[in-house]
Scaffold this motif. Structure first.
Motif, PDB file in Angstrom:
ATOM      1  N   GLN A   8       0.899  -1.119   0.020  1.00 38.06           N
ATOM      2  CA  GLN A   8       0.021  -0.065   0.025  1.00 38.06           C
ATOM      3  C   GLN A   8       1.164   1.289  -0.141  1.00 38.06           C
ATOM      4  O   GLN A   8       0.539   2.379  -0.813  1.00 38.06           O
ATOM      5  CB  GLN A   8      -1.000   0.155   1.259  1.00 38.06           C
ATOM      6  CG  GLN A   8      -1.901  -1.184   1.108  1.00 38.06           C
ATOM      7  CD  GLN A   8      -2.878  -1.281   2.411  1.00 38.06           C
ATOM      8  OE1 GLN A   8      -2.240  -0.760   3.458  1.00 38.06           O
ATOM      9  NE2 GLN A   8      -3.955  -1.872   2.303  1.00 38.06           N
TER      10      GLN A   8
ATOM     11  N   THR B  95       4.035   1.547  -1.133  1.00 32.73           N
ATOM     12  CA  THR B  95       4.597   1.454  -2.439  1.00 32.73           C
ATOM     13  C   THR B  95       3.577   2.057  -3.465  1.00 32.73           C
ATOM     14  O   THR B  95       3.919   3.122  -4.114  1.00 32.73           O
ATOM     15  CB  THR B  95       4.728   0.020  -2.937  1.00 32.73           C
ATOM     16  OG1 THR B  95       5.743  -0.535  -2.053  1.00 32.73           O
ATOM     17  CG2 THR B  95       5.467   0.007  -4.304  1.00 32.73           C
ATOM     18  N   VAL B  96       2.175   1.714  -3.520  1.00 35.56           N
ATOM     19  CA  VAL B  96       1.435   2.373  -4.487  1.00 35.56           C
ATOM     20  C   VAL B  96       1.312   3.866  -4.137  1.00 35.56           C
ATOM     21  O   VAL B  96       1.238   4.896  -4.957  1.00 35.56           O
ATOM     22  CB  VAL B  96       0.111   1.638  -4.499  1.00 35.56           C
ATOM     23  CG1 VAL B  96      -0.981   2.285  -5.144  1.00 35.56           C
ATOM     24  CG2 VAL B  96       0.295   0.257  -4.949  1.00 35.56           C
ATOM     25  N   ARG B  97       1.664   4.236  -3.033  1.00 36.77           N
ATOM     26  CA  ARG B  97       1.088   5.913  -2.719  1.00 36.77           C
ATOM     27  C   ARG B  97       2.352   6.809  -2.952  1.00 36.77           C
ATOM     28  O   ARG B  97       1.969   7.943  -3.410  1.00 36.77           O
ATOM     29  CB  ARG B  97       1.136   6.046  -1.003  1.00 36.77           C
ATOM     30  CG  ARG B  97      -0.302   5.573  -0.436  1.00 36.77           C
ATOM     31  CD  ARG B  97      -0.264   6.015   0.836  1.00 36.77           C
ATOM     32  NE  ARG B  97       0.678   5.746   1.965  1.00 36.77           N
ATOM     33  CZ  ARG B  97       0.754   4.594   2.653  1.00 36.77           C
ATOM     34  NH1 ARG B  97      -0.511   4.054   2.820  1.00 36.77           N
ATOM     35  NH2 ARG B  97       1.615   4.374   3.386  1.00 36.77           N
TER      36      ARG B  97
ATOM     37  N   VAL C 210       4.252   0.887 -11.107  1.00 37.28           N
ATOM     38  CA  VAL C 210       4.994   0.015 -10.070  1.00 37.28           C
ATOM     39  C   VAL C 210       5.510  -1.303 -10.978  1.00 37.28           C
ATOM     40  O   VAL C 210       4.755  -1.728 -11.662  1.00 37.28           O
ATOM     41  CB  VAL C 210       4.177  -0.446  -9.144  1.00 37.28           C
ATOM     42  CG1 VAL C 210       5.113  -1.272  -7.999  1.00 37.28           C
ATOM     43  CG2 VAL C 210       3.739   1.060  -8.209  1.00 37.28           C
TER      44      VAL C 210
ATOM     45  N   LEU D  12       0.568  -6.524  -5.211  1.00 32.19           N
ATOM     46  CA  LEU D  12       0.374  -5.129  -5.645  1.00 32.19           C
ATOM     47  C   LEU D  12      -0.882  -4.882  -6.328  1.00 32.19           C
ATOM     48  O   LEU D  12      -1.505  -3.884  -6.288  1.00 32.19           O
ATOM     49  CB  LEU D  12       1.557  -4.484  -6.499  1.00 32.19           C
ATOM     50  CG  LEU D  12       2.728  -4.565  -5.609  1.00 32.19           C
ATOM     51  CD1 LEU D  12       4.016  -4.768  -6.549  1.00 32.19           C
ATOM     52  CD2 LEU D  12       2.683  -3.253  -4.691  1.00 32.19           C
ATOM     53  N   CYS D  13      -1.242  -5.773  -7.459  1.00 28.05           N
ATOM     54  CA  CYS D  13      -2.561  -5.628  -8.187  1.00 28.05           C
ATOM     55  C   CYS D  13      -3.660  -5.782  -7.133  1.00 28.05           C
ATOM     56  O   CYS D  13      -4.642  -4.900  -7.372  1.00 28.05           O
ATOM     57  CB  CYS D  13      -2.781  -7.023  -8.903  1.00 28.05           C
ATOM     58  SG  CYS D  13      -1.637  -6.829 -10.344  1.00 28.05           S
TER      59      CYS D  13
ATOM     60  N   ALA E  14      -3.773  -1.903  -5.327  1.00 29.70           N
ATOM     61  CA  ALA E  14      -3.449  -0.787  -6.260  1.00 29.70           C
ATOM     62  C   ALA E  14      -5.057  -0.313  -6.611  1.00 29.70           C
ATOM     63  O   ALA E  14      -5.907  -0.877  -6.621  1.00 29.70           O
ATOM     64  CB  ALA E  14      -2.595  -0.890  -7.580  1.00 29.70           C
TER      65      ALA E  14
ATOM     66  N   ARG F 167      -5.366  -1.889 -11.632  1.00 26.89           N
ATOM     67  CA  ARG F 167      -4.423  -2.707 -12.311  1.00 26.89           C
ATOM     68  C   ARG F 167      -3.752  -1.932 -13.317  1.00 26.89           C
ATOM     69  O   ARG F 167      -2.451  -2.464 -13.671  1.00 26.89           O
ATOM     70  CB  ARG F 167      -4.885  -4.169 -12.783  1.00 26.89           C
ATOM     71  CG  ARG F 167      -5.465  -4.887 -11.494  1.00 26.89           C
ATOM     72  CD  ARG F 167      -6.211  -6.164 -12.260  1.00 26.89           C
ATOM     73  NE  ARG F 167      -5.197  -7.056 -13.058  1.00 26.89           N
ATOM     74  CZ  ARG F 167      -4.817  -8.223 -12.575  1.00 26.89           C
ATOM     75  NH1 ARG F 167      -5.011  -8.396 -11.163  1.00 26.89           N
ATOM     76  NH2 ARG F 167      -3.881  -8.941 -13.378  1.00 26.89           N
TER      77      ARG F 167
ATOM     78  N   HIS G 275      -2.008   0.650 -13.065  1.00 27.78           N
ATOM     79  CA  HIS G 275      -0.954   1.287 -12.183  1.00 27.78           C
ATOM     80  C   HIS G 275       0.331   0.222 -12.018  1.00 27.78           C
ATOM     81  O   HIS G 275       1.521   0.401 -11.632  1.00 27.78           O
ATOM     82  CB  HIS G 275      -1.166   1.852 -10.957  1.00 27.78           C
ATOM     83  CG  HIS G 275      -1.999   2.995 -11.081  1.00 27.78           C
ATOM     84  ND1 HIS G 275      -1.304   4.246 -11.699  1.00 27.78           N
ATOM     85  CD2 HIS G 275      -3.250   3.320 -10.644  1.00 27.78           C
ATOM     86  CE1 HIS G 275      -2.367   5.106 -11.523  1.00 27.78           C
ATOM     87  NE2 HIS G 275      -3.549   4.664 -11.169  1.00 27.78           N
ATOM     88  N   VAL G 276      -0.048  -1.043 -12.406  1.00 34.05           N
ATOM     89  CA  VAL G 276       0.880  -2.148 -11.953  1.00 34.05           C
ATOM     90  C   VAL G 276       1.498  -3.127 -13.241  1.00 34.05           C
ATOM     91  O   VAL G 276       0.663  -3.216 -14.126  1.00 34.05           O
ATOM     92  CB  VAL G 276       0.044  -3.254 -11.034  1.00 34.05           C
ATOM     93  CG1 VAL G 276       1.258  -4.175 -10.683  1.00 34.05           C
ATOM     94  CG2 VAL G 276      -0.262  -2.539  -9.809  1.00 34.05           C
TER      95      VAL G 276
END
Length: 346
Positions: free
Chosen positions: A100, A102-104, A113, A126-127, A130, A133, A135-136
């Protein structure tokens, strides 16, 4: 472009060295290095990569300047600041809270990412956290790199193989393709003169399938080496059947997953098993892979995120395993002890 590389181990140092050397002033890079000594060594000396042909690539210009920032923790990186965040940490460092955070750190509309760990654990996590998806990215890195035994700011590349595959988490999201191809071009490092310093960077429309194909190779080599405590050249002579059984186990679990088709024909699957055996045959004396080295040294390992992940999928899908589950169970106590020791030290 602002890139954040999370993980100051061999992979993080290697890609930081290559990207900074290849792209001049076109990017700013933040390297998150938890280890105090390593971080200060990089601050003082820059970055260094040594290759198996004897060549050396060093990046020292502007170490204290704007192009390279050094951070101790991900939390010190500004939220919403990264165009691309690369995860090169060991997968056991990634939990839901870390994912979480990381995504921020990426830009909310356009940030991406890219996890480059072995396996699919970090990618799937991560999926799941986020906002979308899109963003991944999925990433598969095939490179033989290790931390330098003497220089804290350096990494050694011990083989000529260096492939990076990158693709969107959503196969159908063609709107992302141009941005992903720009990342692939970035990784190619085509401006570097030495061929070994360049990367065979590829766009993948099925990066999850590519990750499973890599697991067919790395899991047997690491697991059998760790369980037998011998190097790959010895495994090749005395544990070939065990190595082949583990490779087939990974293939069977991959085939049980929805949407995964690794091979068009049965002979292709057997060719992949033979390729694993060929890698062990070609290994120089004393060669091991990171899972084996970490377990043998009593360090936390990626046993859970690589092998445990597959064993649990097999159990859920009703796949009967030949050897993978037994070797995994034999190594779990060592991994638990290593994690408890690491927690005390931390």
């Amino acid at each position: 472009m602002r890139i954040v590389v999370v993980g100051g181990g061999a992979l993080g140092r290697l890609y930081s060295t290559l990207l900074l050397s290849a792209h001049g002033d076109a990017l700013e890079l933040v390297l998150v290095v938890r280890d105090d000594e390593a971080r200060e060594a990089i601050r003082a000396n820059g970055l260094r990569a040594e290759f198996c042909d004897g060549s050396v690539l060093e990046w020292t210009r502007g170490v204290a300047g704007k192009r390279l920032e050094l951070a101790q923790r991900l939390s010190s990186v500004e939220d919403g600041s990264a165009d691309l965040l690369m995860l090169t940490t060991k997968a056991y460092h990634v939990d839901e809270m870390f994912a979480q955070e990381t995504v921020r750190k990426i830009k909310p509309d356009t940030g991406l990412v890219l996890p480059l760990q072995n396996g699919l654990f970090a990618f799937e996590l991560l999926c799941s956290v986020a906002p979308s998806r899109r963003h991944v990215l999925g990433g598969v890195a095939r490179v033989y790199a290790e931390q330098h035994p003497d220089l804290l700011h350096a990494v050694r590349v011990t083989n000529t193989i260096h492939i990076v595959e990158v693709g969107p988490a959503e196969r159908e999201n063609s709107a992302l393709d141009d941005r992903v191809r720009a990342i692939v071009a970035l990784f190619a490092c085509s401006s570097l003169q030495n061929a070994l310093h360049k990367i065979d960077a590829r766009f993948s429309s099925d990066v999850v399938g590519a990750a499973w194909a890599k697991l067919v190779t790395v899991v047997p080599l690491g697991l059998v080496g760790a369980a037998t405590r011998v190097s790959l050249d010895v495994v090749a002579r005395h544990a070939r059947a065990l190595l082949a059984d583990c490779a087939r186990d990974v293939q069977d679990v991959a085939a049980s997953q929805p949407g995964i088709t690794l091979y068009a024909h049965a002979r292709d699957a057997e060719d992949a098993v033979n390729a694993v055996l060929a890698l062990s045959d070609a290994a120089t004396p004393g060669t091991t892979v990171s899972l084996h080295r970490d377990i043998a040294a009593g360090r936390p390992s990626e046993l859970e995120s690589q092998v445990g992940f597959i064993v649990r999928l097999a159990d859920k899908a009703g796949v009967r395993l030949r050897a993978l589950d037994v070797l995994y169970a034999a190594l779990v106590p060592l991994d638990i002890l290593a994690r408890k020791s690491d927690a005390k030290i931390s």
